[in-house]
Design an enzyme around this catalytic site. Structure first.
Site, PDB file in Angstrom:
ATOM      1  N   PRO A 163      36.277  28.499  49.514  1.00 49.53           N
ATOM      2  CA  PRO A 163      36.260  27.902  48.171  1.00 49.53           C
ATOM      3  C   PRO A 163      36.099  28.988  47.110  1.00 49.53           C
ATOM      4  O   PRO A 163      35.201  29.816  47.207  1.00 49.53           O
ATOM      5  CB  PRO A 163      35.025  26.994  48.194  1.00 49.53           C
ATOM      6  CG  PRO A 163      34.692  26.801  49.629  1.00 49.53           C
ATOM      7  CD  PRO A 163      35.191  28.021  50.353  1.00 49.53           C
ATOM      8  N   GLU A 164      36.988  28.989  46.149  1.00 46.61           N
ATOM      9  CA  GLU A 164      36.912  29.938  45.043  1.00 46.61           C
ATOM     10  C   GLU A 164      36.350  29.204  43.824  1.00 46.61           C
ATOM     11  O   GLU A 164      36.113  28.008  43.883  1.00 46.61           O
ATOM     12  CB  GLU A 164      38.315  30.480  44.728  1.00 46.61           C
ATOM     13  CG  GLU A 164      38.980  31.191  45.890  1.00 46.61           C
ATOM     14  CD  GLU A 164      38.500  32.624  46.041  1.00 46.61           C
ATOM     15  OE1 GLU A 164      37.663  33.060  45.232  1.00 46.61           O
ATOM     16  OE2 GLU A 164      38.956  33.299  46.967  1.00 46.61           O
ATOM     17  N   ARG A 180      36.312  54.083  35.461  1.00 50.45           N
ATOM     18  CA  ARG A 180      36.563  53.601  36.818  1.00 50.45           C
ATOM     19  C   ARG A 180      37.952  54.013  37.294  1.00 50.45           C
ATOM     20  O   ARG A 180      38.952  53.611  36.705  1.00 50.45           O
ATOM     21  CB  ARG A 180      36.413  52.074  36.868  1.00 50.45           C
ATOM     22  CG  ARG A 180      35.092  51.570  36.317  1.00 50.45           C
ATOM     23  CD  ARG A 180      33.900  52.109  37.100  1.00 50.45           C
ATOM     24  NE  ARG A 180      33.898  51.668  38.488  1.00 50.45           N
ATOM     25  CZ  ARG A 180      33.262  50.580  38.914  1.00 50.45           C
ATOM     26  NH1 ARG A 180      32.568  49.835  38.084  1.00 50.45           N
ATOM     27  NH2 ARG A 180      33.300  50.240  40.191  1.00 50.45           N
TER      28      ARG A 180
END
Ligand SMILES: [Zn+2]
Length: 271
Positions: free
Chosen positions: A2-3, A152
């Protein structure tokens, strides 16, 4: 798994059945979830009014009079509304029985889900206190995304899925959002321009909102979240479409692996 959209779909489906209902009983059949369910949880919760159902990241927050139940669906869990007398099925681990005669029933074959009761501010609970912004929060905006990506070197696709940057962007949604924002998934995060960060924020929100809307249309007495969002799949631009023509330009969609997850993108549309 489940997202975020499935959890939000579950929340929306649950709310009308749960709101302003009293929990008359907690039937705990299996305490060995991701963390053992506290032995005294049932007696703490019994008799309390369920005020509303909220969500933070992939946690459902069942707000009671004196505290909050934090419920996570784990890898394979779902929460259904059933008649309290309905026979239990395999992997049904607990029931929150309501004064309406219905129960919120948790099923989870892999038992990575969790159920925790906290009396304090739920957002200050150690599980939630350090989570990154929600994708629909005002705090997740172009300025934020631009700022946190500056140093990043990691690929933007992988950073987008890092829940310390923003919560709830799973693998499907990361590929789809990058396509919509026309950003190549392997780009170093620090190379994003402010305009690209703005496009990506909009794309993340659009993709998740569409998934939630699609989930919402399948609701009836229950509530989604079986981890297989087939309803959403028809509208995907690139995910699991390797070799098929890009819906925008016709170029064959490509698949690569990043951080052991599959990424799909259009080499022409995304730069
Ligand atoms: Zn294309």
């Amino acid at each position: 798994m489940p997202e975020l959209p499935e959890v939000e779909t579950t929340r929306r489906g649950l709310e009308p059945h749960a709101r302003r209902r009293r929990i008359v009983k907690v039937s705990l059949y299996e305490r060995r979830l991701r963390w053992p369910v506290a032995a005294r949880l049932a007696s703490s919760v019994k008799g309390q009014l369920l005020k509303r159902v909220g969500r933070r990241a992939k946690y459902l927050l069942l707000e009671l009079e004196a505290g909050t139940l934090l419920l996570h669906l784990g890898m394979s869990g779902n929460l259904r509304v059933v008649p309290a007398q309905a026979p239990r099925r395999t992997h049904d681990h607990f029931d929150l029985v309501l004064d309406s005669g219905k129960a919120l029933r948790f099923n989870d074959p892999r038992r990575f889900g969790s159920l925790i009761y906290t009396r304090g501010d739920p957002l200050a609970h150690p599980l939630l206190a350090r989570l990154a912004p929600e994708p629909f929060d005002a705090a997740f905006d172009a300025a934020y995304l631009h700022r946190v990506t500056r140093r990043r070197r990691v690929a933007i696709k992988q950073l987008l899925m890092n829940s310390q940057l923003v919560v709830g962007v799973g693998n499907i949604y990361a590929s789809e959002a990058l396509f919509r924002a026309r950003i190549a998934p392997r780009r170093q995060a620090r190379t994003l321009t402010h305009a690209e960060a703005a496009r990506l924020v909009r794309a993340v929100r659009a993709v998740l909102a569409q998934a939630i809307r699609s989930g919402g249309t399948t609701l009836r007495d229950y509530l989604g979240a079986d981890g297989a969002p087939g309803y959403f799949r028809q509208r995907l631009y690139v995910y699991e479409r390797a070799g098929e023509p890009c819906r925008r330009c016709g170029t064959a969609v490509r698949a690569i692996t990043q951080g052991q997850r599959s990424t799909y993108y259009c080499p022409h549309c995304q730069r």
